[in-house]
Design a protein around this motif. Sequence first.
Motif, mmCIF file in Angstrom:
data_model
loop_
_atom_site.group_PDB
_atom_site.id
_atom_site.type_symbol
_atom_site.label_atom_id
_atom_site.label_comp_id
_atom_site.label_asym_id
_atom_site.label_seq_id
_atom_site.Cartn_x
_atom_site.Cartn_y
_atom_site.Cartn_z
ATOM 1 N N ALA A 1 0.841 -1.194 0.000
ATOM 2 C CA ALA A 1 0.000 0.000 0.000
ATOM 3 C C ALA A 1 0.875 1.242 0.000
ATOM 4 C CB ALA A 1 -0.921 -0.007 1.222
ATOM 5 N N ARG A 2 0.218 2.384 -0.102
ATOM 6 C CA ARG A 2 0.886 3.681 0.021
ATOM 7 C C ARG A 2 0.307 4.410 1.215
ATOM 8 N NH1 ARG A 2 -1.215 4.291 -4.925
ATOM 9 N NH2 ARG A 2 -2.087 6.311 -4.371
ATOM 10 N N VAL A 3 1.154 5.139 1.903
ATOM 11 C CA VAL A 3 0.711 6.017 2.975
ATOM 12 C C VAL A 3 1.045 7.435 2.522
ATOM 13 C CG1 VAL A 3 0.992 6.664 5.394
ATOM 14 C CG2 VAL A 3 1.097 4.244 4.729
ATOM 15 N N GLU A 4 -0.004 8.188 2.171
ATOM 16 C CA GLU A 4 0.178 9.561 1.692
ATOM 17 C C GLU A 4 0.128 10.505 2.885
ATOM 18 O OE1 GLU A 4 -2.871 10.202 -1.244
ATOM 19 O OE2 GLU A 4 -1.944 8.789 -2.643
ATOM 20 N N ILE A 5 1.226 11.180 3.130
ATOM 21 C CA ILE A 5 1.323 12.109 4.249
ATOM 22 C C ILE A 5 0.854 13.491 3.793
ATOM 23 C CG2 ILE A 5 2.904 13.140 5.944
ATOM 24 C CD1 ILE A 5 2.427 10.062 6.232
ATOM 25 N N LEU A 6 0.057 14.139 4.629
ATOM 26 C CA LEU A 6 -0.414 15.488 4.313
ATOM 27 C C LEU A 6 0.775 16.437 4.213
ATOM 28 C CD1 LEU A 6 -3.503 15.614 6.700
ATOM 29 C CD2 LEU A 6 -3.519 15.331 4.217
ATOM 30 N N PRO A 7 0.696 17.431 3.326
ATOM 31 C CA PRO A 7 1.844 18.330 3.108
ATOM 32 C C PRO A 7 2.411 18.950 4.388
ATOM 33 C CG PRO A 7 0.208 18.699 1.417
ATOM 34 C CD PRO A 7 -0.414 17.734 2.413
ATOM 35 N N GLU A 8 1.553 19.329 5.324
ATOM 36 C CA GLU A 8 2.042 19.997 6.533
ATOM 37 C C GLU A 8 2.826 19.082 7.472
ATOM 38 O OE1 GLU A 8 -1.190 19.628 5.604
ATOM 39 O OE2 GLU A 8 -2.496 19.495 7.354
ATOM 40 N N PHE A 9 2.813 17.774 7.217
ATOM 41 C CA PHE A 9 3.539 16.830 8.076
ATOM 42 C C PHE A 9 4.696 16.134 7.366
ATOM 43 C CE2 PHE A 9 -0.865 16.851 9.770
ATOM 44 C CZ PHE A 9 -0.582 17.462 10.985
ATOM 45 N N ARG A 10 4.913 16.437 6.099
ATOM 46 C CA ARG A 10 5.925 15.706 5.324
ATOM 47 C C ARG A 10 7.334 15.875 5.862
ATOM 48 N NH1 ARG A 10 3.319 16.256 -0.753
ATOM 49 N NH2 ARG A 10 1.592 14.856 -0.247
ATOM 50 N N GLU A 11 7.648 17.031 6.428
ATOM 51 C CA GLU A 11 9.001 17.223 6.969
ATOM 52 C C GLU A 11 9.273 16.262 8.127
ATOM 53 O OE1 GLU A 11 9.575 20.860 9.621
ATOM 54 O OE2 GLU A 11 7.709 21.344 8.585
ATOM 55 N N ALA A 12 8.220 15.746 8.765
ATOM 56 C CA ALA A 12 8.394 14.806 9.873
ATOM 57 C C ALA A 12 8.873 13.431 9.398
ATOM 58 C CB ALA A 12 7.094 14.674 10.658
ATOM 59 N N LEU A 13 8.926 13.223 8.081
ATOM 60 C CA LEU A 13 9.465 11.974 7.536
ATOM 61 C C LEU A 13 10.987 11.965 7.504
ATOM 62 C CD1 LEU A 13 7.019 11.454 4.520
ATOM 63 C CD2 LEU A 13 7.036 10.199 6.698
ATOM 64 N N ASP A 14 11.628 13.114 7.756
ATOM 65 C CA ASP A 14 13.091 13.189 7.738
ATOM 66 C C ASP A 14 13.672 12.118 8.659
ATOM 67 O OD1 ASP A 14 12.902 15.330 6.043
ATOM 68 O OD2 ASP A 14 13.450 16.841 7.541
ATOM 69 N N GLY A 15 14.595 11.349 8.141
ATOM 70 C CA GLY A 15 15.240 10.292 8.915
ATOM 71 C C GLY A 15 14.712 8.908 8.590
ATOM 72 N N LEU A 16 13.545 8.815 7.955
ATOM 73 C CA LEU A 16 13.041 7.515 7.518
ATOM 74 C C LEU A 16 13.623 7.181 6.150
ATOM 75 C CD1 LEU A 16 9.218 7.433 8.407
ATOM 76 C CD2 LEU A 16 11.104 6.257 9.539
ATOM 77 N N ALA A 17 13.811 5.888 5.902
ATOM 78 C CA ALA A 17 14.382 5.452 4.627
ATOM 79 C C ALA A 17 13.803 4.109 4.226
ATOM 80 C CB ALA A 17 15.909 5.338 4.758
ATOM 81 N N ALA A 18 13.920 3.810 2.948
ATOM 82 C CA ALA A 18 13.515 2.492 2.457
ATOM 83 C C ALA A 18 14.246 1.430 3.262
ATOM 84 C CB ALA A 18 13.832 2.363 0.974
ATOM 85 N N GLY A 19 13.535 0.386 3.631
ATOM 86 C CA GLY A 19 14.100 -0.684 4.442
ATOM 87 C C GLY A 19 13.760 -0.562 5.914
ATOM 88 N N ASP A 20 13.346 0.632 6.349
ATOM 89 C CA ASP A 20 12.977 0.820 7.753
ATOM 90 C C ASP A 20 11.669 0.108 8.068
ATOM 91 O OD1 ASP A 20 15.179 2.434 8.184
ATOM 92 O OD2 ASP A 20 14.048 4.314 8.165
ATOM 93 N N GLU A 21 11.584 -0.429 9.272
ATOM 94 C CA GLU A 21 10.326 -0.966 9.771
ATOM 95 C C GLU A 21 9.680 0.096 10.643
ATOM 96 O OE1 GLU A 21 9.822 -5.503 10.465
ATOM 97 O OE2 GLU A 21 11.652 -4.835 11.460
ATOM 98 N N VAL A 22 8.387 0.328 10.400
ATOM 99 C CA VAL A 22 7.649 1.321 11.175
ATOM 100 C C VAL A 22 6.311 0.724 11.602
ATOM 101 C CG1 VAL A 22 8.734 3.312 10.041
ATOM 102 C CG2 VAL A 22 6.581 2.382 9.137
ATOM 103 N N VAL A 23 5.732 1.347 12.609
ATOM 104 C CA VAL A 23 4.368 1.033 13.021
ATOM 105 C C VAL A 23 3.503 2.189 12.553
ATOM 106 C CG1 VAL A 23 2.797 0.641 14.959
ATOM 107 C CG2 VAL A 23 5.115 -0.328 15.003
ATOM 108 N N VAL A 24 2.519 1.875 11.722
ATOM 109 C CA VAL A 24 1.567 2.870 11.243
ATOM 110 C C VAL A 24 0.318 2.736 12.111
ATOM 111 C CG1 VAL A 24 0.158 3.628 9.286
ATOM 112 C CG2 VAL A 24 2.478 2.761 8.894
ATOM 113 N N LEU A 25 -0.060 3.814 12.768
ATOM 114 C CA LEU A 25 -1.268 3.847 13.585
ATOM 115 C C LEU A 25 -2.374 4.488 12.762
ATOM 116 C CD1 LEU A 25 0.634 5.075 16.694
ATOM 117 C CD2 LEU A 25 -0.548 2.895 16.563
ATOM 118 N N THR A 26 -3.495 3.771 12.649
ATOM 119 C CA THR A 26 -4.599 4.261 11.838
ATOM 120 C C THR A 26 -5.853 4.397 12.688
ATOM 121 O OG1 THR A 26 -5.224 2.007 11.195
ATOM 122 C CG2 THR A 26 -3.727 3.202 9.714
#
Length: 137
Positions: free
Chosen positions: A34-59
């Motif tokens: 799937a894709r997780v589309e981040i709202l423009p005002e929060f995109r800078e909070a993705l800094d530091g994440l990279a392909a291969g990282d494991e994350v927990v997505v809370l929905t």
Amino acid sequence: MAGTYDLHPIGIVRSPLVSPREAPRQAFEGAPPARVEILPEFREALDGLAAGDEVVVLTWLHQASRDVRHVHPRGDHTLPLTGVFATRSPGRPNPIGLHRVTVTAIDDGVLEVGALEAVDGTPVVDIKPVMAESIDG
């Protein structure tokens, strides 16, 4: 302690799954990427994440019932009724989904992720890294 609290989505899930009926109960049971589309005002909070990282997505499981207190685990009526807090049932007082995924790509505020069992349009309320266990204790 009683009251209400504001919860603001940071993004949205884009998935080929369009209804809860077709979504597997767990990602490893055949969920598609799937894709997780981040709202423009929060995109800078993705800094530091990279392909291969494991994350927990809370929905926020917006199509789930909020008045469920007991379920037959996994919908199996041969199992006794169990309180929802002892299950991963989507129906619960606060239908928060917890999805451990692997980031496969990040591009312009969109996380491409591996198997994710949330349906298309599911609001994303947070993303957290999976922390490695410390060998030092």
